[in-house]
Design an enzyme around this catalytic site. Structure first.
Site, mmCIF file in Angstrom:
data_model
loop_
_atom_site.group_PDB
_atom_site.id
_atom_site.type_symbol
_atom_site.label_atom_id
_atom_site.label_comp_id
_atom_site.label_asym_id
_atom_site.label_seq_id
_atom_site.Cartn_x
_atom_site.Cartn_y
_atom_site.Cartn_z
ATOM 1 N N GLU A 1 -36.880 -70.320 -47.369
ATOM 2 C CA GLU A 1 -37.336 -71.060 -46.196
ATOM 3 C C GLU A 1 -38.134 -72.255 -46.673
ATOM 4 O O GLU A 1 -39.136 -72.092 -47.369
ATOM 5 C CB GLU A 1 -38.268 -70.189 -45.354
ATOM 6 C CG GLU A 1 -37.584 -69.067 -44.626
ATOM 7 C CD GLU A 1 -38.564 -68.164 -43.886
ATOM 8 O OE1 GLU A 1 -38.105 -67.187 -43.291
ATOM 9 O OE2 GLU A 1 -39.781 -68.436 -43.916
ATOM 10 N N TYR B 1 -42.007 -55.025 -48.781
ATOM 11 C CA TYR B 1 -42.119 -55.878 -47.593
ATOM 12 C C TYR B 1 -40.886 -56.753 -47.415
ATOM 13 O O TYR B 1 -40.417 -56.983 -46.304
ATOM 14 C CB TYR B 1 -43.375 -56.749 -47.712
ATOM 15 C CG TYR B 1 -43.499 -57.768 -46.608
ATOM 16 C CD1 TYR B 1 -43.681 -57.373 -45.298
ATOM 17 C CD2 TYR B 1 -43.426 -59.131 -46.893
ATOM 18 C CE1 TYR B 1 -43.786 -58.309 -44.280
ATOM 19 C CE2 TYR B 1 -43.529 -60.071 -45.884
ATOM 20 C CZ TYR B 1 -43.706 -59.657 -44.582
ATOM 21 O OH TYR B 1 -43.812 -60.581 -43.581
ATOM 22 N N LYS B 2 -40.345 -57.244 -48.511
ATOM 23 C CA LYS B 2 -39.174 -58.115 -48.420
ATOM 24 C C LYS B 2 -37.873 -57.314 -48.311
ATOM 25 O O LYS B 2 -36.797 -57.900 -48.225
ATOM 26 C CB LYS B 2 -39.131 -59.057 -49.623
ATOM 27 C CG LYS B 2 -40.242 -60.113 -49.592
ATOM 28 C CD LYS B 2 -40.186 -61.038 -50.796
ATOM 29 C CE LYS B 2 -41.380 -61.994 -50.841
ATOM 30 N NZ LYS B 2 -41.319 -63.079 -49.839
ATOM 31 N N ARG C 1 -44.188 -76.049 -47.346
ATOM 32 C CA ARG C 1 -44.321 -74.960 -48.311
ATOM 33 C C ARG C 1 -43.021 -74.175 -48.335
ATOM 34 O O ARG C 1 -42.190 -74.302 -47.439
ATOM 35 C CB ARG C 1 -45.477 -74.040 -47.936
ATOM 36 C CG ARG C 1 -45.261 -73.268 -46.658
ATOM 37 C CD ARG C 1 -46.405 -72.298 -46.376
ATOM 38 N NE ARG C 1 -46.399 -71.179 -47.296
ATOM 39 C CZ ARG C 1 -45.907 -69.965 -46.989
ATOM 40 N NH1 ARG C 1 -45.381 -69.740 -45.809
ATOM 41 N NH2 ARG C 1 -45.944 -68.989 -47.867
ATOM 42 N N ASN D 1 -41.110 -70.321 -48.586
ATOM 43 C CA ASN D 1 -41.190 -68.880 -48.528
ATOM 44 C C ASN D 1 -39.804 -68.390 -48.921
ATOM 45 O O ASN D 1 -38.843 -69.159 -48.913
ATOM 46 C CB ASN D 1 -41.584 -68.411 -47.132
ATOM 47 C CG ASN D 1 -42.062 -66.970 -47.145
ATOM 48 O OD1 ASN D 1 -42.239 -66.360 -48.210
ATOM 49 N ND2 ASN D 1 -42.253 -66.420 -45.960
ATOM 50 N N HIS E 1 -49.291 -63.050 -38.759
ATOM 51 C CA HIS E 1 -49.140 -62.754 -40.181
ATOM 52 C C HIS E 1 -49.642 -61.358 -40.532
ATOM 53 O O HIS E 1 -49.655 -60.988 -41.707
ATOM 54 C CB HIS E 1 -49.899 -63.792 -41.024
ATOM 55 C CG HIS E 1 -49.201 -65.109 -41.108
ATOM 56 N ND1 HIS E 1 -49.735 -66.268 -40.602
ATOM 57 C CD2 HIS E 1 -48.006 -65.450 -41.635
ATOM 58 C CE1 HIS E 1 -48.884 -67.267 -40.816
ATOM 59 N NE2 HIS E 1 -47.836 -66.800 -41.443
ATOM 60 N N TYR F 1 -48.349 -64.868 -53.863
ATOM 61 C CA TYR F 1 -48.716 -65.718 -52.736
ATOM 62 C C TYR F 1 -49.749 -66.751 -53.153
ATOM 63 O O TYR F 1 -50.635 -66.473 -53.962
ATOM 64 C CB TYR F 1 -49.350 -64.896 -51.614
ATOM 65 C CG TYR F 1 -48.388 -64.043 -50.870
ATOM 66 C CD1 TYR F 1 -47.335 -64.606 -50.179
ATOM 67 C CD2 TYR F 1 -48.540 -62.667 -50.842
ATOM 68 C CE1 TYR F 1 -46.458 -63.814 -49.481
ATOM 69 C CE2 TYR F 1 -47.659 -61.867 -50.143
ATOM 70 C CZ TYR F 1 -46.622 -62.452 -49.460
ATOM 71 O OH TYR F 1 -45.754 -61.671 -48.758
#
Lengths: 346, 321, 201
Positions: free
Chosen positions: A265, A316-317, A223, A225, A193, A37
């Site tokens: 994204e 998490y993904k 940005r 993602n 978030h 990140y």
């Protein structure tokens, strides 16, 4: 040049594919061989032809099919579109922005004629030709925000700025990576978030919030993602997790190429003039592994990114079940050669 | 570019609207419409005063949806550092200026069920735009407007005419007519928001009174434009640029940096937005913080400074610029 | 103690009395009554004369605080049989309230969330409402799939009381819904849900 819109599906028989030209313009999000990140924001300015930066609101060959998929999602679950009552000015701001950008970027497909408050909007790909009064809700078949986001690719959130924070107070969210608008609406930047691991600790959200609070009119920012999705499915909502979750168990060493998709994204953020709110455009792009490895640089790099991804992010993904198969499959396309800087194909 | 995109404008009209207050109408140089803005927004007006570049923030007071021009009102300040004196005495109709895109640090809370606006003197300007917006959207509001005298107050007659005496109350201190802040705030229904813009003394008083009336902080809003305070001249070392700039008595660090040709980030130039936050690398002396952005702890730490309004007194100041 | 570090969960910072408020409304559930009673030595007659105390009994240690609360002699004391009736009464009290009124909420998290919903609906800002968590750690959870809310959830996973899916309780809280998020735990391989663990006793 007019876009040839594909007829395809994002569910059931999953006929979604990228044409060779569309693969070349895919927004590959990794500019190096590992990922962590960061506040990876840059000015959202027009870029070269043949990239997704050609227009500030990108329209591609999947436009018509994506809008059909959105209509299906909304039919099943109208709560995917919501706007709190104080967001009406921001709704009109968004309608204006999306109409102007689409008409400017694709005059052969979209036309906006403004005559004072009397506006005429022509959307040729969807066969729409409407005249309405800007600012008068009753002259449109839907809320202005819903009306225009049924005609624009990507998810959209409008955040209100107050008390030194940003509040997610409106959204059209049908192509999301596993988060729920209905649950998150009304939350502030830190709250929505909340579930993201690691990033809070390294201060990513504090810095991003500070940056966004000062976002200026006429200077949008963007940005990336990313995550991964099994099958080219746009609607990977938590609402329907019990329907698409089983897909994750279907990946075998032989079908990685067609099943596993990189989901990117491209988020662009815009200060809105009348409301002082901020529009988050979350534009989703899908590419299968078969399509991705036609660009050798991307094949090498994605292999390396997945291999070195921290376990919290793997979890998490939602990559846990199929990450190993995918890495093994990609390894056949990684000869260990160095990769060139930047995100574009060599 | 720092401070947002610039718009070239021309002064199409100047009116004297009260003692020491002039209104300037700005239109785009190329005749195109200006951006719509949100009520409460300001622009930075950039002026060329005989080769000396001055940049001051002014609230936009025209109706937010009127894109044919922007109106600002300027009070001639007695101890002016140059901005208001230039606008009052040197600027003529037809002259060119540059303005930033509108920036809003004083927006109404759109969830509010009722809005009470408390203006002191020239602090009326952001409220003019807000009232136009409330009126258009049929939102309940009241204006309570304190002025020195009938001659010194701007726009009050027009406001009473436009919005009615039930919504616009005026108070002249020359007539011993005092704005009754406490009794005004006592019985307001839930969901009311109060806004104050005026001299520091008035803002402090309103914030304190609201607190004493039991109002929660979240419903009281204020805007202070802090003009850079004058003081003793000092030197500032800019480490990244490798130069030392002299900050004059009537100059801010930001102005001195700009005069040296360095493009430092800024937005409000009034100590409120945080954009010009600069890391202090070395400081042998005392930082005089004048902003409302940094927390008390941050100010005390001496590691950050808002260069648009704050100053320094000492022997050596090194900045990460 | 509540688990810390959940970014979306409100901070229940305690119901310190605001000396400037002109009217105080206390919404108390079960052991939440103690959050007010514990402050007894410092409560003044002036403050109590401006107070309205709404109470609903709940939980093993929160059943019999009505007498002690009434003995404080607030301007008004009201006891209701259920949370629902208290919420109805709270709405009525707030409809006549002014900006100088402070609302204090104490009880279990689900109760706090529901009172907060009424208050924000009436135009109050959540940040102006002091809250204090007392009583069990049970959670109020919304099923993200069917949107049904289940109260008093003590384990994760648990069975949604509406659609029957096995739900993992995520550490993600919605103030608007006054609930945590429940997500199907064995969506990927139905039938593989782990044993329920009592996490929120």
């Amino acid at each position: 040049m007019a876009i040839v819109f594909r007829q395809e599906t994002f569910r059931d028989d999953f006929t979604y594919r990228n044409s060779p030209g569309n693969i070349r313009r895919f927004p590959f999000p990794f500019d190096r061989d590992e990922y962590m990140y960061s506040v990876n924001m840059e000015p959202h300015v027009r870029g070269q032809a043949g990239t997704v930066y050609e227009s500030l609101i990108d329209v591609d060959e999947h436009y018509v099919a994506e809008m059909q998929d959105r209509a299906l999602v909304l039919k099943e679950d109208p709560l995917r579109y919501q706007a709190l009552p104080h967001m009406m000015a921001a709704q009109w701001d968004t309608l204006e922005l999306l109409m102007e950008e689409q008409a400017a970027g694709y005059p052969e497909h979209f036309t906006l004629i403004r005559n004072g408050d009397r506006w005429r909007w022509i959307n040729r790909p969807l066969g729409i030709d409407d005249t309405f009064t800007f600012g008068d809700r009753s002259t449109l078949p839907y809320d202005p925000f819903e009306y225009i986001t049924r005609q624009a690719q990507g998810d959209f959130c409008i955040v209100d700025q107050r008390d030194g924070n940003l509040w997610m107070d409106a959204g059209m969210v049908t192509t999301q990576a596993d988060w729920s608008l209905d649950f998150d609406i009304g939350m502030n930047f830190m709250e929505w978030h909340g579930p993201v691991p690691l990033a809070h600790q390294i201060g990513v959200f504090d810095r991003a919030l500070k940056f966004l609070l000062n976002l200026q009119l006429g200077k949008p920012t963007r940005r990336f993602n990313w995550t991964m999705t099994i099958n080219p499915r746009l609607d990977t909502s938590p609402e329907n997790y019990h329907k698409w979750g089983p897909d994750r168990t279907t990946v075998t060493p032989d079908n990685v190429g067609e099943k596993v998709h990189l989901r990117v994204e491209l988020q662009s953020l815009w200060r809105l003039p009348r409301s002082n709110a901020i529009l988050f455009v979350i534009r989703c792009y899908l590419i299968s592994m078969n399509e991705l490895v036609t660009v050798p640089k991307w094949a090498r790099r994605l292999h390396r990114v997945l291999k070195t991804l921290p376990p919290e992010l793997v979890d998490y993904k939602g990559l846990t079940r199929y990450r190993d198969n995918t890495i093994a499959w990609l390894s056949k396309h990684d000869d260990g050669a160095p990769t060139s800087p930047g995100i574009f194909p060599d | 570019m720092s401070g947002g995109l610039a718009i070239a404008v021309r002064v199409s009209r100047i009116d004297t609207v009260a003692a020491n207050i002039k209104r300037f109408r700005l239109v785009r140089h190329d005749g195109e419409p200006l951006p719509v803005f949100s009520a409460g927004a300001h622009v930075i007006v950039s002026m060329d005063d005989d080769g000396h570049r001055r940049r001051n923030p002014y609230s936009l007071m025209s109706a937010p949806h009127d894109t044919s021009g922007y109106d600002i009102s300027v009070l001639r300040v007695a101890e002016s550092r140059g901005g208001s004196a230039f606008l009052h005495e040197k600027l003529r109709e037809g002259d060119a200026l540059t303005i930033s895109h509108p920036v809003n640090l004083f927006h109404a809370d759109k969830r509010g069920r009722k809005h009470i606006l408390l203006a002191g003197g020239i602090g009326i300007t952001p409220f003019l735009a807000m009232m136009a917006e409330f009126d258009r959207a049929n939102v309940a509001f009241e204006l309570h407007y304190a002025m020195r005298s009938r001659e010194h107050g701007a726009y009050w007659q027009e406001l009473v005419e436009r919005y009615g005496a039930h919504r616009v109350k005026r108070y002249f201190s020359a007539e011993n007519d005092v704005l009754p802040v406490a009794s005004l705030l006592h019985n307001q229904p839930l969901g009311t928001h109060a806004y104050v813009c005026g001299p520091d003394r008035m803002t402090d008083f309103v914030l304190r009174t609201a607190r004493e009336c039991g109002w929660p902080k979240s419903n009281v809003h204020s805007e202070r434009f802090l003009a850079p305070i004058s003081g003793k001249a000092f030197d500032a070392e800019l480490l990244r640029s490798g130069i030392v700039v002299r900050v004059g008595d009537h100059e801010s660090i930001l102005e001195a940096v700009e005069a040296a040709g360095i493009d430092a980030p800024y937005m409000c130039r009034g100590g409120a937005c945080g954009q010009c936050e600069t890391a202090v690398v070395a400081c042998n002396g005392v930082l005089a913080h004048h902003d409302v952005y940094l927390s008390e702890e941050e100010k005390a730490s001496g590691r950050k400074v808002m260069i648009c309004v704050s100053r320094f007194d000492g022997t050596k100041l090194s900045l990460d610029l | 103690m509540l688990v810390e570090g959940i970014k979306s969960r409100p901070v229940y910072g305690g119901i310190a009395i605001d000396p400037f408020a002109r009217r105080h409304i206390f919404a108390l559930e079960g052991e939440g009554a103690l959050a007010l009673l514990d402050q007894k030595p410092a409560l003044t007659a002036t403050m109590l004369n401006r107070s309205e105390v709404l109470y609903v009994a709940a939980g093993p240690k929160g059943l019999d605080h009505d007498l002690a609360l009434a003995a404080l002699k607030p301007d008004r004391f009201w006891q209701g049989p259920t949370i629902e009736t208290l919420l109805f009464r709270l709405r009525g009290s707030l409809s006549a309230a002014t900006m100088s009124t402070r609302l204090y909420i104490s009880g279990r998290e689900g109760f706090i969330g529901q009172c907060m919903q009424v208050a924000t609906d009436m135009g109050m800002d959540f940040s102006s409402i002091p809250t204090e968590h007392r009583g069990s750690l049970a959670r109020r959870v919304q099923c993200v799939h069917c949107k049904g809310i289940t109260d008093d959830v003590r384990t994760s996973p648990f069975k949604c009381s509406h659609c029957g899916l096995n739900l993992l309780v995520r550490d993600h809280y919605s103030r608007r819904l006054g609930a945590f998020q429940g997500v199907n735990v064995d969506a990927e391989e139905p039938g593989t849900a782990p044993q329920a663990e009592e996490l929120f006793a």
